[in-house]
Design a protein around this motif. Structure first.
Motif, PDB file in Angstrom:
ATOM      1  N   VAL A 111       0.953  -1.255   0.085  1.00 56.05           N
ATOM      2  CA  VAL A 111       0.407   0.158  -0.021  1.00 56.05           C
ATOM      3  C   VAL A 111       0.475   1.022   0.060  1.00 56.05           C
ATOM      4  CG1 VAL A 111      -2.025   1.357   1.453  1.00 56.05           C
ATOM      5  CG2 VAL A 111      -1.989  -1.593   1.515  1.00 56.05           C
ATOM      6  N   HIS A 112       1.805   1.147   0.717  1.00 54.15           N
ATOM      7  CA  HIS A 112       3.055   2.619   0.932  1.00 54.15           C
ATOM      8  C   HIS A 112       3.972   2.395  -0.189  1.00 54.15           C
ATOM      9  CE1 HIS A 112       1.170   4.019   4.574  1.00 54.15           C
ATOM     10  NE2 HIS A 112       0.895   2.520   4.816  1.00 54.15           N
ATOM     11  N   ILE A 113       4.968   1.183  -0.178  1.00 59.90           N
ATOM     12  CA  ILE A 113       6.010   1.556  -0.776  1.00 59.90           C
ATOM     13  C   ILE A 113       5.614   1.182  -2.773  1.00 59.90           C
ATOM     14  CG2 ILE A 113       8.084   0.520  -1.574  1.00 59.90           C
ATOM     15  CD1 ILE A 113       8.378  -0.200   1.510  1.00 59.90           C
ATOM     16  N   LEU A 289       3.969  12.647   8.315  1.00 56.97           N
ATOM     17  CA  LEU A 289       4.641  11.551   7.993  1.00 56.97           C
ATOM     18  C   LEU A 289       5.361  10.799   9.349  1.00 56.97           C
ATOM     19  CD1 LEU A 289       7.026  12.486   5.223  1.00 56.97           C
ATOM     20  CD2 LEU A 289       5.509  10.410   5.132  1.00 56.97           C
ATOM     21  N   ILE A 290       5.582  12.171  10.757  1.00 56.59           N
ATOM     22  CA  ILE A 290       6.500  11.900  11.908  1.00 56.59           C
ATOM     23  C   ILE A 290       5.478  10.963  12.259  1.00 56.59           C
ATOM     24  CG2 ILE A 290       6.618  12.746  14.244  1.00 56.59           C
ATOM     25  CD1 ILE A 290       7.321  15.257  13.084  1.00 56.59           C
ATOM     26  N   GLY A 291       4.073  10.669  12.699  1.00 56.03           N
ATOM     27  CA  GLY A 291       3.403  10.090  13.736  1.00 56.03           C
ATOM     28  C   GLY A 291       3.047   8.762  12.729  1.00 56.03           C
ATOM     29  N   ALA A 292       3.061   8.897  11.354  1.00 54.68           N
ATOM     30  CA  ALA A 292       2.963   7.416  10.447  1.00 54.68           C
ATOM     31  C   ALA A 292       4.431   6.541  10.532  1.00 54.68           C
ATOM     32  CB  ALA A 292       2.510   7.593   8.903  1.00 54.68           C
ATOM     33  N   LEU A 293       5.510   7.370   9.671  1.00 56.00           N
ATOM     34  CA  LEU A 293       6.380   6.521  10.071  1.00 56.00           C
ATOM     35  C   LEU A 293       7.496   6.780  11.471  1.00 56.00           C
ATOM     36  CD1 LEU A 293       9.393   8.266   7.774  1.00 56.00           C
ATOM     37  CD2 LEU A 293       7.434   6.693   7.250  1.00 56.00           C
ATOM     38  N   SER A 294       6.856   6.596  12.922  1.00 53.48           N
ATOM     39  CA  SER A 294       6.958   6.492  13.735  1.00 53.48           C
ATOM     40  C   SER A 294       6.034   4.959  14.507  1.00 53.48           C
ATOM     41  CB  SER A 294       6.833   7.550  14.980  1.00 53.48           C
ATOM     42  OG  SER A 294       7.367   8.644  15.052  1.00 53.48           O
ATOM     43  N   PHE A 295       4.849   5.477  13.827  1.00 56.68           N
ATOM     44  CA  PHE A 295       4.081   3.493  13.640  1.00 56.68           C
ATOM     45  C   PHE A 295       4.853   2.230  13.442  1.00 56.68           C
ATOM     46  CE2 PHE A 295       1.055   0.869  12.447  1.00 56.68           C
ATOM     47  CZ  PHE A 295       0.117   0.664  13.299  1.00 56.68           C
ATOM     48  N   HIS A 296       4.657   2.877  11.827  1.00 59.97           N
ATOM     49  CA  HIS A 296       5.415   1.785  11.114  1.00 59.97           C
ATOM     50  C   HIS A 296       6.931   1.659  11.718  1.00 59.97           C
ATOM     51  CE1 HIS A 296       7.865   2.987   7.894  1.00 59.97           C
ATOM     52  NE2 HIS A 296       8.062   2.252   7.739  1.00 59.97           N
ATOM     53  N   GLN A 297       7.638   2.172  12.427  1.00 55.33           N
ATOM     54  CA  GLN A 297       9.001   1.750  12.118  1.00 55.33           C
ATOM     55  C   GLN A 297       8.875   1.078  13.826  1.00 55.33           C
ATOM     56  OE1 GLN A 297      11.738   2.749  10.149  1.00 55.33           O
ATOM     57  NE2 GLN A 297      13.637   2.629  11.873  1.00 55.33           N
ATOM     58  N   LEU A 403      -4.575  -1.063   9.418  1.00 52.60           N
ATOM     59  CA  LEU A 403      -4.050  -0.052  10.367  1.00 52.60           C
ATOM     60  C   LEU A 403      -3.228   0.764   9.300  1.00 52.60           C
ATOM     61  CD1 LEU A 403      -4.936   1.794  12.873  1.00 52.60           C
ATOM     62  CD2 LEU A 403      -3.262  -0.111  14.177  1.00 52.60           C
ATOM     63  N   MET A 404      -2.384   0.042   8.658  1.00 55.07           N
ATOM     64  CA  MET A 404      -1.292   0.309   8.686  1.00 55.07           C
ATOM     65  C   MET A 404      -1.457   1.128   6.721  1.00 55.07           C
ATOM     66  SD  MET A 404       1.415   0.874   8.799  1.00 55.07           S
ATOM     67  CE  MET A 404       3.555   1.988   7.639  1.00 55.07           C
ATOM     68  N   SER A 405      -3.148   0.264   6.513  1.00 55.87           N
ATOM     69  CA  SER A 405      -3.431   0.942   4.989  1.00 55.87           C
ATOM     70  C   SER A 405      -4.184   2.509   5.536  1.00 55.87           C
ATOM     71  CB  SER A 405      -4.139  -0.036   4.574  1.00 55.87           C
ATOM     72  OG  SER A 405      -3.515  -1.044   4.187  1.00 55.87           O
ATOM     73  N   LEU A 406      -4.639   2.597   6.744  1.00 50.47           N
ATOM     74  CA  LEU A 406      -5.557   3.583   6.524  1.00 50.47           C
ATOM     75  C   LEU A 406      -4.523   4.589   6.856  1.00 50.47           C
ATOM     76  CD1 LEU A 406      -8.169   4.461   6.701  1.00 50.47           C
ATOM     77  CD2 LEU A 406      -7.832   4.218   9.666  1.00 50.47           C
ATOM     78  N   LEU A 407      -3.204   4.331   7.138  1.00 50.74           N
ATOM     79  CA  LEU A 407      -2.385   5.404   7.169  1.00 50.74           C
ATOM     80  C   LEU A 407      -1.741   6.032   5.748  1.00 50.74           C
ATOM     81  CD1 LEU A 407       0.448   3.815   9.811  1.00 50.74           C
ATOM     82  CD2 LEU A 407      -1.726   5.574   9.930  1.00 50.74           C
ATOM     83  N   ALA A 408      -2.073   5.636   5.127  1.00 49.99           N
ATOM     84  CA  ALA A 408      -2.000   5.830   3.681  1.00 49.99           C
ATOM     85  C   ALA A 408      -2.892   6.886   3.311  1.00 49.99           C
ATOM     86  CB  ALA A 408      -1.913   5.004   2.463  1.00 49.99           C
ATOM     87  N   VAL A 409      -3.746   7.524   3.555  1.00 46.50           N
ATOM     88  CA  VAL A 409      -4.426   8.560   3.978  1.00 46.50           C
ATOM     89  C   VAL A 409      -3.210   9.691   3.966  1.00 46.50           C
ATOM     90  CG1 VAL A 409      -5.961   9.867   4.372  1.00 46.50           C
ATOM     91  CG2 VAL A 409      -7.008   7.453   4.203  1.00 46.50           C
TER      92      VAL A 409
END
Length: 411
Positions: A111-113, A289-297, A403-409
């Motif tokens: 979904v992201h990369i 990006l800060i919250g999304a990247l922290s979550f998936h990191q 949940l990770m797909s939802l962060l693509a918004v």
């Protein structure tokens, strides 16, 4: 006849010589346009509407701190949790958490990369030929997945052979010491052969691409050993058993390879993420990006830390791998800050480089998530024999992916 023989070379060279020259000129022009570092399209104008270098720098420093903390916490929990019962890698809680992390990694790849890679390699500012004529992002991702399969297979074969040689040398040394003790009349007590662990030694171990079952025992004159007070298969000179716990050994070998290949895929993606964030001067781009990247990191780190823990590396090697993962994205951001003045993220050159690297990362992460994380756990005997664990793990897997797909918004 001679006239035709003289005419054909002229026609051949005239038609194809001109075509070859035309294709050559077109190819050189497309390559030069693809390697251009000039901002193209309307992205530059859209980018300028939210440009604020001072605010962006503050947000970048916040991002470095937040992503570093999230990565350290994620990768450390499985490594530190080995000493606590509910966080050990053989606990049901860890299996469920790993399923959630696998869903996060799978969604990250799909979904992201991969969409980002497709968008970069089909951008309107790139030459239509060849970038718009062929699905390079999907092709590169497929080849990366197949290359990961090859690396997975070769690495597993290498570590298995290395482990077998070490095991054979240990068995030879044990046999020599046992023979010398028998000659002197001294019988070792409490020597561990297979320690009654026959199920593990002969158990099926399904990991991605292959299943392995191996068990080797042999005994002689068991009744005589019992009469003489010895335990058959353990310390009797007449009845003995050599249990090679190949199920557990192969599991450890697989986790060694999985942890290293998974880290390669995550790190290659993390560099691109950090670099893209670091060169940006737009708070509108950096803030979500800060919250999304922290979550998936955090959850990528958790999955990687679990593989490192299951591989049973030494403390030094585990620490090095964990630190390398945790520092990659912050270092990418720092590098982006340093080259922001000369690096043009909206140029054709940057789009091609990011698109290719993102495609490679997507292929690696999708393969690792499906084969070495999801299939390895969900097709295991432990999962199939526990319906409750199956249900909870599937819920965690789908929830993590959703949940990770939802962060693509937002990112």
């Amino acid at each position: 006849m001679s006239f035709l023989e003289d005419l054909l070379p002229v026609l051949w060279l005239g038609n194809f010589g001109g075509r070859i020259q035309g294709y050559s000129d077109s190819f050189v022009q497309n390559v030069s346009e693809s390697m251009s570092n000039i901002t193209c399209g309307t992205s530059g104008e859209e980018y300028e509407t939210c440009r604020d270098e001072s605010s962006a720098l503050i947000l970048k420093l916040v991002a470095i701190s937040a992503i570093l903390v999230a990565g350290v916490c994620g990768v450390s929990i499985p490594l530190v949790g080995k000493k606590h019962r509910f966080l050990r890698t053989d606990s049901n809680l860890f299996v469920v958490a790993k399923a959630f992390a696998a869903g996060v990694i799978l969604a990250t790849g799909f979904v992201h990369i991969l969409p980002d890679a497709t968008s970069a390699l089909t951008d309107s500012c790139l030459p239509k030929f060849p970038w718009s004529k062929f699905p390079f992002s999907g092709f590169i991702s497929m080849m990366a997945a197949l290359a990961t399969l090859l690396a997975d297979f070769v690495g597993t074969q290498y570590y298995e052979r290395k482990h077998e040689k070490q095991g054979q040398s240990v068995v030879v040394n044990d046999d020599e010491s046992s023979d010398s003790l028998s000659e002197t009349g001294i019988v070792p007590v409490g020597t561990k052969g297979n320690s009654g662990n026959e199920e593990e030694g002969g158990g099926m171990h399904i990991v991605g691409m292959h299943a392995h079952a191996a068990h080797h025992t042999h005994s002689h004159d068991q009744e005589q050993g019992v009469r003489e007070g010895f335990y058959p298969g353990r310390d009797s000179p007449h009845g003995h058993s050599h249990g090679i716990d190949t199920g557990d050994d192969e599991s450890g070998v697989r986790h060694v390879v999985v942890s290293q290949v998974l880290e390669l895929g995550i790190v290659s993606h993390s560099v691109i993420i950090g670099l893209s964030l670091g060169v940006s001067h737009s708070p509108c781009t950096i803030r979500p990006l800060i919250g999304a990247l922290s979550f998936h990191q955090f959850f990528e780190g958790f999955a990687l830390g679990g593989c490192i823990s299951q591989a049973k590396f030494g403390t030094l090697q585990s620490t090095i791998m964990a630190c390398f993962f945790a520092l990659t994205t912050p270092m990418g951001i720092a590098l982006g800050i340093g080259i922001a003045s000369v690096y043009n993220a909206n140029s054709p050159r940057a789009l091609i480089i990011e698109g290719i690297l993102d495609s490679i990362s997507a292929g690696i992460l999708v393969y690792m998530a499906l084969v070495d994380l999801i299939a390895a756990d969900f097709l295991s005997k432990r999962m199939s024999s526990n319906v409750r664990l199956q249900i909870v793990s599937y819920v965690a897997l789908f929830f993590g992916a959703a949940l990770m797909s939802l962060l693509a918004v937002w990112a």
